[in-house]
Each structure stands twice: as C-alpha cells, then as structure tokens.
Design an enzyme around this catalytic site. Structure first.
Site: not given
Length: 746
Positions: A31, A258, A268
């Site tokens: 994104e 991850r 983020k």
C-alpha cells in the site's frame, strides 16, 4: 538456488509438477501509504526471487484502495526500493485502482447472486453485532433487503448520493463463523476523498480483502504470498473467488513469517509517529529501518539481500538479532572498501625532532583483501592522533602511547612521548614527542618493540570533516513507544580530521576508517568543501561471536534452568512443548520459558482456549503471570480473565501500557479486567474533542518552549507530545496526539 528449499519453493515446484500452473506469476503489492522498510525488503526478495528462480515474472502493484493515506511519493519510494535491491518488475507498475471498474462489477455480481447486501448499520452497531470470540454475532436486519433494493442502493452509493459511513456493502457469509473475519465482512465503504490517481471519479472504495484477491485474479497471479497476519484473511480470499465461480486457474494465498528485529520498530504507525514527531530527521534518517534510511546510512543492497537470505523463510514469527544485519553489511564491505585514516577526537602531537614534510606510500587495502590501490600520506612535524590513543596513567593492558611506552604510527614511524602539555583545568591539549628516523614501516631498523599501531593525520594537510555516529535508535530490545528511544542514538562530530586523498582522489564513497568502523559519504549533505560522513557500522563482529556461543548452547535460556552459566537440558515433554510453541509463532526465548515450566505452560494453554492470540498471551504469562506465581500464593484471577485482558489490548480498547496497569490491579484485587477498565476510565482516548483540552493546557503552561519551538527548535515537539501523554495517564492515543499537537503548534 540452494539445494535446501523453503516451504514456499517446495509448494511452487509441486504446483508446476502437477500442471496446476504453466508459469509462476507473483506480485509485490504494497500500500503506498509509507516508505518501504527492511520488512518490505524481505517480501521483495521472496516474491521477485521465486519468480526469478522458476522463470516466471513478478508484478509490482500498488494496493491503492485508501485515498486518505496514499501519495505518489510513496509509489516512487517503493519503485526505487525494488530497483535498488536489484529486481525488475514485469511490464508497467500496476495499481489496484486500475481495476476499480472490474472490481465494482464483481460486487454487483455478488449482489445479484444474493451473496452480498448493503448494510445501513452504524460503525459501532456493526462492531456490536459482530459478537466476540466466545459469542456468535447477529446478522443485520438490513441483510433481508431484496436483490433489487441492494442493487439500487449500491448504484446510488457509487453515484455519491450518501454520506461517508451511511451505508456499506457486506458479503453474506456466516455470522457465527469461528473466524470472526468471516462474519459478513465489509466489501465496500463510502469515502468522499480525492484519490491521487483516479481523482474524484470514485466515492466508494473496495476493502483490502475484496480488492486484493480480485486484483491477483485479474493479473493471473498464481502464488499470492503474504505475511502471517493475513492468515485469517485467507478464508475471505478463497470465499470471494469461489463465490464468484471464476474461471480457473485462480491464485491461492500462502503466508510466511514477517521480519521482526530487536531494537527496531517496523509498524507504519510507529514510524510515522517518529517522523511526524520530529524524533528523527525525516524518512531517510539513517537510524530508521526504512530502505531510504539504510541507503543514506551506506548499507548496500547486496548486504540486505544476503541478510534476507540468511534468515530464511519460516512459517512462525520470531525476532532476528539486528546484529545479524550488521554482520551482513560488515561482511559485504570488508573485501570491497579502501582503508583510510580519520581522527574523530583530535589531540595534537608536535614531533620536536622532525623537520619538513614527506609523502608516505600506503596501500588502501590490507594483505588479505585481493584489491590494488594506494595513496600518498603527507607526514609533517604536527599531527593529530585520537585523544584516547594517549594515556598519562594507563591501565594494565593499554598498548598505545603513554609517557613511558612508544607506539607505531600506522604506515609511518615509531613515536615516543617527551612531554604532556595541559591547560589550566588540567586537560591535556598537546603532546610533545620525538620520532625514530630508522623505524619507518617496511624498513624498520630501530629494534624498538611496540604492541600496537595507531592512526593519525598530518595537521597541516588533513581535511576537516563532519562525522555522524549512529547507534541503535532504541535503548530496549523490544521497543513499544517513544519513551524507549535511545537519547544517544546520534552523535555529530563537527571537527574530525581526515586524510586528504579521501577528498581529492575519491577512491570510493564507502570507507573503513582505520580502527573506527565503516563510513559513507552522505549522498545529500556531502561537498568537497564540507565533507560529511555517516557511520555505517562498527568493526566489532559481535554477532559472529554470539553465533559461536549458540552452537554449543540453546539460543534461549530460562532463568530457572540457569546454573553456573550452563543451560539444563530439556526433558522430552519440554522439548515437545517448545517445538509446538515455536511453530505457533512464539519466539524461542518465550517458548523456552513456557516449555520448561509446567505450571506456566498449563496457564498459557488454558488462556489460549478463550482467545486465539498466542503471542500476546505468551508475553503476559511468561512475564507477569510468572512473577505472580513466584509469590507462592493463589492467583486471584484465572486464564479467562487474562484472555479478556488480551482481547481488550488486541482490539485497541486499551494500550499495552494500560494493560500492565490493569494486570497489576487484577493481581492485587482479583477484579475482572473489563470492570477495572470501565470503572477507572482506562479506555484509550482517540477522540480529538477530548484530547484538545489536554493539549491546550500543556501549551498554555509552557509558553517559553512554544516560543523556542516556533523559533526553530523542532526537537521540542517530543516534549509537548510526552507531556500530553503523561497528563492523560498514558491513555491518549499517541498517533492522534502527534497530529493534534502539530496542528496546535502551527
């Protein structure tokens, strides 16, 4: 490609062998709402690497379905990251917004099939109707609308007739599903916002779970590879594609662990908080784990790719030691970069018996580096050495220059101290010394024995430089918020002195400063008139030493099992628990603690029956519950209460900091956690209307700091945020506070 294949490559090979797919097509679908970081580098390497290894191709697609947070500058940063890491995408950069018309058509099709409906419940009601992990949800009364009414409402949503939040489009699946994400998930929401690509063409936007799988299908993706937090989303991914009865072949989702690194945050939201709060100097601050930050610090793409390959692809989350990344950059630079001399904390030395000047030929590389190249070092009567390379009262084992111990100057002569000059405060300001003419490196005939060589520069010829020394941004292994920041993460030296060839000859942009570490000419601030160098990494190979230790002992140690520095072996039962816990996603240290303690293990597993949040539960049980058990008194709470606490934390009702406070109260009183939160008013505050009075109060009480901030001292931003958080008792949402403080100080 290595003979030892990870589980993703094994799956790809199975699919190719069975004829399920003729060509491997992957995609990297970030994104564009933030700058890419080291976690993205791992994902880039996996997606592009698998496509490369199996002669397929990988698409670069921007998942641009949220117009309020996305920007073209993030798109460019993501493109740059992929290119810098050495990969190239197939065709043009793709965007989910390219498929908005087609995705909308699929939504209409689901409505026509009776598999989706327009819901008019408010956000709070939708959340309430969703139920909980122990209670089934309730379907909205609006789910009974006719297909014709749903189609009409959806079309009017598309035309912009309704306000934000007035309606949503939901899939009609199962409100009692064990996977709560399957309880009639949202497919579209109204958002009257300007999109950076589609402008104002759309006022409804597809949710991630709806757009992602369909974008994969439209592009012909075969293997949709994502991180473990999307594991529960896979049910929606499959449902959408199956419900639409799409023509095969279709993509399937596969999850991997991850990247998590100690002393690092990759959220983020937390990175944005650091940037917007002026805790760092922008997204390319060399202390950040962003690709832009690593590039500016001087990391190489080869080092980052090697790091990602070393840590491998796993099915369970774990935390990697940041020292391993430091090892990789050190390992990459060691055979590449020239060695030069730079004095960071200069102490002048006057060589009384030396007259004139000379040039000394010196190689850029040591004997064990198969590269050629040399420069001339100017040598003169006055030189600079490092201040800590001289000691008037040396400790045992100090082998550098002292009043009674000579030392060799690297590439040059042996030096003997004759006199120490101090100022009125007793600080050493100058050393008077003599050199030994017959001791020159390579032709030494002096017979003088020295135990070390130190670096130096000629005072007359050296170039003044700014050197930025970077340390870890956080002072704790598992940072949570800005309070964990390391106050000494940046030290700027304005008056370092570097040998002239570095500036005049420019043999490279990366260097090893002898005995100091690896450094990089800052790509933005460097000029020949004012050289600026960033420290990439030190010389100390700490991770390699840890690896050697780990070969002979388990990675994780339990305090209970620790005797005389050795780790007690596990029983077969403990080994089985440890393996099960690590496979479920717990890091080895927490898994080890739980596995070795039967009582903790039972409590952990009992809690897990109430809420499926293994990592959050394990952290509380291994730390907080374990501490209470040591008191050897009956616990005033049980697994159900801890599960309730974890659920509130995971759902954002309370912060992790408040969760600790609630636990302490539970331990003291035995009260129910929900009751504690409600009666003490501990819910996280995100409402600007409630936060603004707190901010106004802090600003009103600190007029001097406000004036300093507006005069340019932006470092005070953190002070204002910290005061608001403190005055809210830790209940204020930090990201909202950052935004509001920024607005208030304009």
């Amino acid at each position: 490609m290595s003979e030892s294949k990870d589980f993703l490559r094994v799956k790809v090979e199975e699919d190719l062998k069975s004829g399920k797919y003729q060509e491997v097509i992957t995609r990297f679908p970030p994104e564009p709402n933030g700058f890419p970081h080291i976690g993205h580098a791992k994902s880039i390497g996996i997606n592009f690497g698998i496509a490369r290894d199996y002669h397929g191709h990988c698409n670069l697609r921007m998942d641009d379905t949220n117009p309020t947070t996305e920007d073209m500058r993030y798109v460019e940063a993501l493109k740059d990251a992929v290119t810098w890491l050495g990969f190239s995408w197939a065709g043009e950069v793709r965007f989910a917004s390219d498929y908005f018309p087609k995705i909308y058509d699929y939504a209409v099709q689901l409505v026509q099939m009776g598999k989706a409906y327009v819901d008019s419940l408010g956000e709070e009601e939708i959340r309430e109707y969703r139920g909980s992990v122990t209670e089934a949800g309730r379907r909205s009364v609006y789910a009974h609308r006719s297909i014709e009414e749903n189609l009409d409402l959806l079309e009017r949503m598309r035309k912009g007739e309704f306000k934000d939040g007035e309606h949503v489009l939901r899939a009609k699946i199962d409100m009692s599903a064990a996977n709560m994400k399957m309880r009639d998930p949202l497919l579209y929401r109204i958002r009257h916002a300007h999109h950076f690509r589609t402008k104002d063409e759309w006022c409804i936007y597809p949710m991630y779970d709806f757009a992602h799988c369909l974008s994969d299908y439209i592009e012909g993706v075969t293997h949709s590879i994502c991180t473990l937090e999307f594991e529960n989303n896979r049910d929606i991914y499959d449902w959408v594609l199956d419900a639409l009865e799409l023509t095969p072949p279709r993509p399937y989702q596969h999850e991997f662990a991850r990247l998590g690194m100690n002393y690092t945050v990759m959220s983020k939201r937390k990175l944005l908080e650091l940037v917007n709060g002026n805790y760092v100097n922008g997204w390319d601050d060399p202390r950040l784990p962003t690709i832009a930050g690593y590039k500016r610090r001087g990391y190489t793409p080869e080092a980052i790719n090697n790091f990602c390959e070393q840590i491998g692809i796993a099915k369970a989350n774990s935390t990697v030691d940041v020292a391993q990344l430091e090892f990789c950059i050190r390992d990459d630079l060691n055979p590449k970069v020239p060695r030069v001399m730079c004095v960071l904390d200069p102490l002048k030395v006057i060589i009384e018996n030396y007259e004139g000047e000379e040039e000394i030929d010196a190689s850029y590389y040591p004997h064990d580096v198969p590269k050629e190249g040399s420069r001339t070092l100017p040598f003169s009567r006055e030189i600079y050495i490092e201040r800590d390379d001289f000691s008037e009262n040396p400790i045992e084992g100090y082998y550098r220059l002292t009043p009674h111990q000579p030392v060799r100057l690297k590439h040059a002569y042996i030096l003997t101290c004759k006199e120490v000059i101090k100022d009125k405060n007793g600080t050493i300001v100058e050393i008077k010394a003599v050199y030994h003419p017959d001791s020159k490196s390579g032709t030494d005939m002096s017979g003088i024995k020295t135990k070390s060589a130190i670096h130096w520069v000629s005072a007359k010829h050296a170039k003044k430089a700014e050197v930025r020394l970077y340390e870890r941004l956080y002072k704790v292994d598992a940072p949570e918020n800005v309070e964990d920041l390391n106050p000494d993460s940046l030290h700027v030296i304005q008056n370092a002195f570097i040998e002239p060839a570095v500036i005049s000859e420019k043999p490279d942009v990366r260097f090893q400063f002898e005995r100091q570490g690896y450094f990089y000419a800052d790509p933005i601030d460097y000029t020949d008139e004012k050289p600026v160098f960033n420290k990439i990494v030190g010389l100390k190979d700490s991770w390699a030493k840890k690896s050697e230790t780990a070969k002979s002992a388990p990675k994780a140690e339990s305090k209970k099992a620790h005797v005389e520095g050795d780790v007690a072996p596990m029983s077969e039962e403990e080994k089985a628990r440890f393996e099960a816990y690590t496979k479920s996603g717990l890091n080895s240290e927490i898994a080890n603690t739980l596995a070795r303690d039967a009582e903790l293990s039972r409590f952990y597993e009992a809690t897990l029956l109430h809420v499926k949040s293994p990592t959050s539960i394990a952290n509380i049980v291994a730390n907080d519950v374990a501490r209470e058990l040591k008191r050897e008194t009956a616990l005033p709470f049980g697994a159900k209460e801890v599960a309730e606490l974890v659920a509130m934390m995971d759902e954002g009702v309370i912060s992790s900091k408040i969760a600790k406070q609630v636990f302490e109260t539970m331990a003291q009183t035995g009260e129910n956690p929900t009751h504690i939160v409600e009666t003490q008013g501990l819910k996280q505050i995100s409402d600007p209307a409630l936060l603004k009075p707190l901010i106004d109060e802090v600003i009103a009480k600190n007029p001097e700091n406000v004036a300093k901030y507006k005069a340019g001292n932006t470092n005070l931003f953190g002070f204002f945020v910290g005061q608001v958080l403190k005055n809210s008792g830790g209940k204020a949402n930090p990201s909202v506070v950052n935004t509001l403080v920024g607005e208030a100080l304009k």
